[in-house]
Design an enzyme around this catalytic site. Structure first.
Site, PDB file in Angstrom:
ATOM      1  N   LYS A  13      31.645  16.272 -26.254  1.00  0.00           N
ATOM      2  CA  LYS A  13      32.229  17.375 -27.043  1.00  0.00           C
ATOM      3  C   LYS A  13      31.349  17.691 -28.242  1.00  0.00           C
ATOM      4  CE  LYS A  13      36.131  15.152 -27.777  1.00  0.00           C
ATOM      5  NZ  LYS A  13      35.841  13.927 -27.011  1.00  0.00           N
ATOM      6  N   ARG A  88      44.903  17.359 -30.598  1.00  0.00           N
ATOM      7  CA  ARG A  88      44.761  16.156 -29.807  1.00  0.00           C
ATOM      8  C   ARG A  88      46.083  15.656 -29.253  1.00  0.00           C
ATOM      9  NH1 ARG A  88      39.818  13.786 -31.409  1.00  0.00           N
ATOM     10  NH2 ARG A  88      39.449  11.835 -30.380  1.00  0.00           N
ATOM     11  N   ARG A 161      28.888   3.702 -34.063  1.00  0.00           N
ATOM     12  CA  ARG A 161      30.204   3.936 -34.663  1.00  0.00           C
ATOM     13  C   ARG A 161      31.087   2.700 -34.555  1.00  0.00           C
ATOM     14  NH1 ARG A 161      32.439   9.678 -32.441  1.00  0.00           N
ATOM     15  NH2 ARG A 161      34.332   8.458 -32.154  1.00  0.00           N
TER      16      ARG A 161
HETATM   17  P1  AP5 Z   1      29.308  12.889 -27.816  1.00  0.00           P
HETATM   18  O1  AP5 Z   1      28.875  14.305 -27.800  1.00  0.00           O
HETATM   19  O2  AP5 Z   1      29.207  12.114 -29.082  1.00  0.00           O
HETATM   20  O3  AP5 Z   1      30.782  12.745 -27.173  1.00  0.00           O
HETATM   21  P2  AP5 Z   1      32.211  13.186 -27.736  1.00  0.00           P
HETATM   22  O4  AP5 Z   1      32.944  13.833 -26.609  1.00  0.00           O
HETATM   23  O5  AP5 Z   1      32.069  13.940 -29.004  1.00  0.00           O
HETATM   24  O6  AP5 Z   1      32.846  11.763 -27.945  1.00  0.00           O
HETATM   25  P3  AP5 Z   1      33.639  11.143 -29.186  1.00  0.00           P
HETATM   26  O7  AP5 Z   1      33.629   9.658 -28.965  1.00  0.00           O
HETATM   27  O8  AP5 Z   1      33.126  11.680 -30.470  1.00  0.00           O
HETATM   28  O9  AP5 Z   1      35.041  11.673 -28.942  1.00  0.00           O
HETATM   29  P4  AP5 Z   1      36.324  11.130 -29.540  1.00  0.00           P
HETATM   30  O10 AP5 Z   1      37.221  12.205 -29.182  1.00  0.00           O
HETATM   31  O11 AP5 Z   1      36.726   9.786 -29.053  1.00  0.00           O
HETATM   32  O12 AP5 Z   1      35.964  10.901 -31.096  1.00  0.00           O
HETATM   33  P5  AP5 Z   1      36.274  11.746 -32.407  1.00  0.00           P
HETATM   34  O13 AP5 Z   1      35.167  11.566 -33.334  1.00  0.00           O
HETATM   35  O14 AP5 Z   1      36.719  13.108 -32.052  1.00  0.00           O
HETATM   36  O15 AP5 Z   1      28.458  12.146 -26.651  1.00  0.00           O
HETATM   37  C1  AP5 Z   1      28.593  10.750 -26.418  1.00  0.00           C
HETATM   38  C2  AP5 Z   1      27.211  10.150 -26.109  1.00  0.00           C
HETATM   39  O16 AP5 Z   1      26.742  10.660 -24.876  1.00  0.00           O
HETATM   40  C3  AP5 Z   1      26.118  10.496 -27.139  1.00  0.00           C
HETATM   41  O17 AP5 Z   1      25.305   9.391 -27.335  1.00  0.00           O
HETATM   42  C4  AP5 Z   1      25.321  11.648 -26.490  1.00  0.00           C
HETATM   43  O18 AP5 Z   1      23.973  11.642 -26.886  1.00  0.00           O
HETATM   44  C5  AP5 Z   1      25.486  11.319 -25.007  1.00  0.00           C
HETATM   45  N1  AP5 Z   1      25.549  12.524 -24.156  1.00  0.00           N
HETATM   46  C6  AP5 Z   1      26.196  13.684 -24.425  1.00  0.00           C
HETATM   47  N2  AP5 Z   1      26.046  14.552 -23.400  1.00  0.00           N
HETATM   48  C7  AP5 Z   1      25.292  13.916 -22.463  1.00  0.00           C
HETATM   49  C8  AP5 Z   1      24.792  14.288 -21.185  1.00  0.00           C
HETATM   50  N3  AP5 Z   1      25.029  15.495 -20.653  1.00  0.00           N
HETATM   51  N4  AP5 Z   1      24.045  13.380 -20.501  1.00  0.00           N
HETATM   52  C9  AP5 Z   1      23.791  12.146 -21.033  1.00  0.00           C
HETATM   53  N5  AP5 Z   1      24.230  11.742 -22.245  1.00  0.00           N
HETATM   54  C10 AP5 Z   1      24.979  12.617 -22.948  1.00  0.00           C
HETATM   55  O19 AP5 Z   1      37.540  10.970 -32.976  1.00  0.00           O
HETATM   56  C11 AP5 Z   1      37.434   9.666 -33.453  1.00  0.00           C
HETATM   57  C12 AP5 Z   1      38.770   9.185 -33.996  1.00  0.00           C
HETATM   58  O20 AP5 Z   1      39.177  10.029 -35.092  1.00  0.00           O
HETATM   59  C13 AP5 Z   1      39.944   9.240 -33.021  1.00  0.00           C
HETATM   60  O21 AP5 Z   1      40.007   8.082 -32.205  1.00  0.00           O
HETATM   61  C14 AP5 Z   1      41.120   9.324 -33.998  1.00  0.00           C
HETATM   62  O22 AP5 Z   1      41.395   8.072 -34.570  1.00  0.00           O
HETATM   63  C15 AP5 Z   1      40.578  10.218 -35.100  1.00  0.00           C
HETATM   64  N6  AP5 Z   1      40.863  11.648 -34.849  1.00  0.00           N
HETATM   65  C16 AP5 Z   1      39.942  12.635 -34.645  1.00  0.00           C
HETATM   66  N7  AP5 Z   1      40.574  13.811 -34.436  1.00  0.00           N
HETATM   67  C17 AP5 Z   1      41.899  13.554 -34.509  1.00  0.00           C
HETATM   68  C18 AP5 Z   1      43.060  14.352 -34.350  1.00  0.00           C
HETATM   69  N8  AP5 Z   1      42.987  15.666 -34.065  1.00  0.00           N
HETATM   70  N9  AP5 Z   1      44.270  13.762 -34.492  1.00  0.00           N
HETATM   71  C19 AP5 Z   1      44.380  12.448 -34.798  1.00  0.00           C
HETATM   72  N10 AP5 Z   1      43.329  11.624 -34.920  1.00  0.00           N
HETATM   73  C20 AP5 Z   1      42.096  12.178 -34.788  1.00  0.00           C
HETATM   74 MG    MG Z   2      32.514  13.556 -31.013  1.00  0.00          MG
END
Ligand code: AP5
Ligand code: MG
Length: 220
Positions: A13, A88, A161
């Site tokens: 994402k 979410r 992270r």
């Molecule tokens: P990346 O692009 O970083 O993936 P992502 O989908 O953004 O994954 P996240 O882990 O950030 O999602 P998440 O939803 O768990 O975390 P968030 O920060 O939102 O890609 C991942 C890896 O793959 C990278 O190394 C990249 O280089 C590689 N990659 C990408 N595309 C590729 C491809 N095509 N081929 C190969 N490699 C590739 O949330 C974290 C925490 O915050 C949550 O757990 C929660 O506690 C809190 N939080 C955030 N938003 C909310 C909300 N709305 N409500 C409540 N809590 C929230």
């Molecule tokens: Mg992310």
């Protein structure tokens, strides 16, 4: 355009949102990045969010919705935005609908990134992000930084992270299936969901997303 990105942890994402935001000329709004910025600035919100994030659970709706609303009301988001990680759960989706309704605006699409669980595990295990800005994302094998441990964009230090440990990822995936996936049906009932595969090179996935969004736009 006003777009919501949805997909499991590690789906890509953040990676895609940065690229799509650039192409579509709208800001990339990631609630995860906003929380991480609060954590590094040691704000009260950051302290509260950290305890939930480290456990892999969702931060309570009240603070999350207030933070997202505040960001969406900034002038750069007036003509569109790309939401990454928000909403979410269904109550956040309902709160977003309310907010958009009061402003007289609508979402254009919900882009659902599909990726198998074994790929998620590989992506998360190798992910490295920048201390200065968690939107600068790398992968030790798939998208390595030019110089190991150093951000290509700003020279910041790269690190893993805190919530990317095996145990926490398991909880995050569970939370995704139980709490976040239901928003896909919620948005399907509004005819907004566009699903694409997030497998393959990053640039190809971006191309796939742009084509799918264009088809969606033409069809309206
Ligand atoms: P990346 O692009 O970083 O993936 P992502 O989908 O953004 O994954 P996240 O882990 O950030 O999602 P998440 O939803 O768990 O975390 P968030 O920060 O939102 O890609 C991942 C890896 O793959 C990278 O190394 C990249 O280089 C590689 N990659 C990408 N595309 C590729 C491809 N095509 N081929 C190969 N490699 C590739 O949330 C974290 C925490 O915050 C949550 O757990 C929660 O506690 C809190 N939080 C955030 N938003 C909310 C909300 N709305 N409500 C409540 N809590 C929230
Ligand atoms: Mg992310």
């Amino acid at each position: 355009m006003r777009i919501v990105l949805v997909g499991p942890p590690g789906a890509g994402k953040g990676t895609q949102a940065t690229r799509l935001a650039d192409k579509l000329r709208v800001p990339h709004i990631s609630t995860g990045d906003l929380f991480r910025a609060n954590i590094s600035q040691q704000t009260e919100l950051g302290k509260l969010a950290k305890s939930y994030m480290d456990a892999g659970n969702l931060v309570p709706d009240e603070v999350t919705i207030a933070m997202a609303k505040d960001r969406m009301e900034q002038p750069d988001a007036e003509n569109g935005f790309l939401l990454d990680g928000f909403p979410r759960n269904v109550s956040q989706a309902e709160a977003l609908d309310e907010l958009l309704k009061t402003e007289g605006i609508k979402l254009d699409a919900v882009l659902d990134l599909e990726v198998p669980e074994e790929e998620v595990v590989k992506r998360i295990a190798g992910r490295r992000i920048c201390r200065n800005d968690s939107a600068h994302v790398f992968h030790v094998t798939y998208s390595p930084a030019k110089k190991e441990g150093v951000c290509d964009v700003c020279g910041g230090e790269l690190y893993q992270r805190d919530d990317d440990s095996e145990d926490t990822v398991r909880t995050r995936l569970e939370v995704y299936h139980t709490q976040t996936e239901p928003i896909i049906d919620y948005y399907k009932s509004q005819g907004l969901v566009v699903t694409i595969s997030s497998l393959g090179p990053v640039g190809e996935v971006t191309q796939r997303a742009l084509e799918a969004l264009k088809r969606e736009d033409d069809g309206k």
